[in-house]
Write an enzyme that holds these catalytic residues in place. Structure first.
Site, PDB file in Angstrom:
ATOM      1  N   PRO A   1       0.806  -1.226   0.000  1.00  0.00           N
ATOM      2  CA  PRO A   1       0.000   0.000   0.000  1.00  0.00           C
ATOM      3  C   PRO A   1       0.833   1.266   0.000  1.00  0.00           C
ATOM      4  O   PRO A   1       1.760   1.422   0.807  1.00  0.00           O
ATOM      5  CB  PRO A   1      -0.817  -0.133   1.289  1.00  0.00           C
ATOM      6  CG  PRO A   1      -0.963  -1.610   1.469  1.00  0.00           C
ATOM      7  CD  PRO A   1       0.348  -2.196   1.005  1.00  0.00           C
ATOM      8  N   CYS A   2       0.476   2.171  -0.929  1.00  0.00           N
ATOM      9  CA  CYS A   2       1.305   3.358  -1.141  1.00  0.00           C
ATOM     10  C   CYS A   2       0.711   4.623  -0.546  1.00  0.00           C
ATOM     11  O   CYS A   2       1.408   5.622  -0.414  1.00  0.00           O
ATOM     12  CB  CYS A   2       1.514   3.569  -2.650  1.00  0.00           C
ATOM     13  SG  CYS A   2      -0.009   3.930  -3.562  1.00  0.00           S
ATOM     14  N   GLN A   3      -0.585   4.597  -0.172  1.00  0.00           N
ATOM     15  CA  GLN A   3      -1.231   5.849   0.239  1.00  0.00           C
ATOM     16  C   GLN A   3      -0.519   6.522   1.404  1.00  0.00           C
ATOM     17  O   GLN A   3      -0.453   7.747   1.497  1.00  0.00           O
ATOM     18  CB  GLN A   3      -2.697   5.585   0.633  1.00  0.00           C
ATOM     19  CG  GLN A   3      -3.566   5.114  -0.505  1.00  0.00           C
ATOM     20  CD  GLN A   3      -3.596   3.598  -0.613  1.00  0.00           C
ATOM     21  OE1 GLN A   3      -2.695   2.912  -0.155  1.00  0.00           O
ATOM     22  NE2 GLN A   3      -4.640   3.085  -1.228  1.00  0.00           N
TER      23      GLN A   3
END
Length: 355
Positions: A83-85
């Site tokens: 996950p990059c958020q």
């Protein structure tokens, strides 16, 4: 080559690995995948034959029981677009302080027990500078401590046959017993440009015209009411140049289904599409005039194509019951197939990875 795909989404890594296996005439086996979003799993299973594969589901729940990890089948390559958020400029940039930032350590839980030969991870460009570089250094230290030589760089999909600006950090690790190696965007790009396109099973597009379809459903067209907002340059701190009909698309985002202004999302006029890019009304029309002509958003099929997937991936998922909103989110979250293919091809041809 036996492969485990974590945070699989719609299978960008898998698609690239399958194509590499096809083009290099070597068998590729996916031993399993993890993905928590039910609609992404539906798209994944609609487009790949997952019979006999281990479905890990929620990686947090899976790794919480050590026996699950120990009993995983052996594999050569671990991939994951974790996950990059939490590292993104679009998010709160909380990094490892947020639950999603902790997902990297769930990858490490598997690596510490299974020790695959190769690891390929993807995240946003901002990972390189997040927390003044402390985050990427921690990731590299964790992998090095497990006996890997690790290299990383930022790669842009526009350099790999896709008309989309998409800068992403790729991290490649190889067991230290095989020695050091070189891994940079420049080297991968040079190698990719030397490939014979006819020998590659990839989709190549020169610009967005190669992707945009004519005569699409009316539901993708902007209403008269919303067009002034979409075309607006904004105001105050949020002022930015809104531009449509771009030959190279802006970065696809997971929130593009919300239809942001044209300074953030991609919109196209019929005049541009019908003329195959020869006519760009935004170069001479005022915002008010533009609001009077037909303008539309990307279709899910086009969004998938801009990530290197066949349009059929979106069409088949739609038939299986995945709504457009979910398809847009999946495309925005996906790993660009061409970029991963380019990396794998470079690694194989330079004897850094053995299939």
């Amino acid at each position: 080559m036996r492969h485990l795909e974590l945070f699989a989404g719609i299978g960008g890594f898998r698609r690239a690995i399958d194509l590499v296996g096809q083009d290099y005439h070597v068998p590729v086996i996916c031993v399993g995948f993890s993905e928590i979003e039910s609609k992404a799993v539906l798209t994944y299973k609609t487009n790949y034959n997952t019979e006999g594969e281990l479905e890990l589901g929620d990686i947090v729940n899976f790794t919480s029981d050590e026996r699950n990890v120990v009993e995983l089948p052996n594999f050569d390559l671990l991939t994951g677009g974790f996950p990059c958020q939490t590292f993104s400029m679009m998010g709160a940039m909380a990094g490892f302080q947020e639950d999603r930032g902790q997902m990297f350590f769930r990858i490490m839980d598997i690596i510490k027990f299974k020790h695959p030969k190769y690891i390929l991870l993807e995240n946003v460009k901002n990972l390189m500078t997040h927390d003044r570089g402390k985050t990427i250094r921690r990731i590299l230290q964790e992998l090095s401590a497990e006996g890997y030589i690790v290299h990383h760089d930022v790669f842009n999909s526009v350099n790999y046959g896709l008309p989309q600006v998409r800068n992403r950090t790729l991290i490649f690790a190889r067991s230290s017993k095989y020695g050091d190696f070189e891994f940079t965007n420049e080297l991968v790009s040079q190698h990719f440009n030397s490939l014979e396109r006819n020998d590659c099973s990839l989709c190549f597009y020169n610009n967005t015209i190669d992707v945009l379809a004519k005569n699409v459903s009316e539901k993708y067209y902007l209403s008269k009411r919303i067009k002034p907002t979409i075309l607006s340059d904004g105001s105050g701190k949020f002022k930015s140049n809104s531009e449509i009909d771009k030959l190279v698309a802006r970065t696809l985002t997971a929130s593009m289904h919300k239809m942001h202004r044209a300074c953030q999302d991609n919109y196209y006029s019929d005049m541009f599409i019908d003329s195959k890019g020869e006519i760009r009304p935004s170069t001479w029309m005022s915002k008010e005039e533009l609001a009077e002509i037909p303008i539309r958003r990307l279709t899910p099929q086009e969004a998938f194509m801009l990530q290197g997937f066949p349009s059929s991936f979106a069409s088949d998922a739609s038939k299986a019951g995945v709504a457009d909103g979910a398809l847009y989110k999946q495309a925005g979250n996906a790993v660009s197939v061409n970029t991963i293919y380019a990396v794998l091809s470079y690694l194989i041809d330079n004897n850094i990875m053995r299939m």
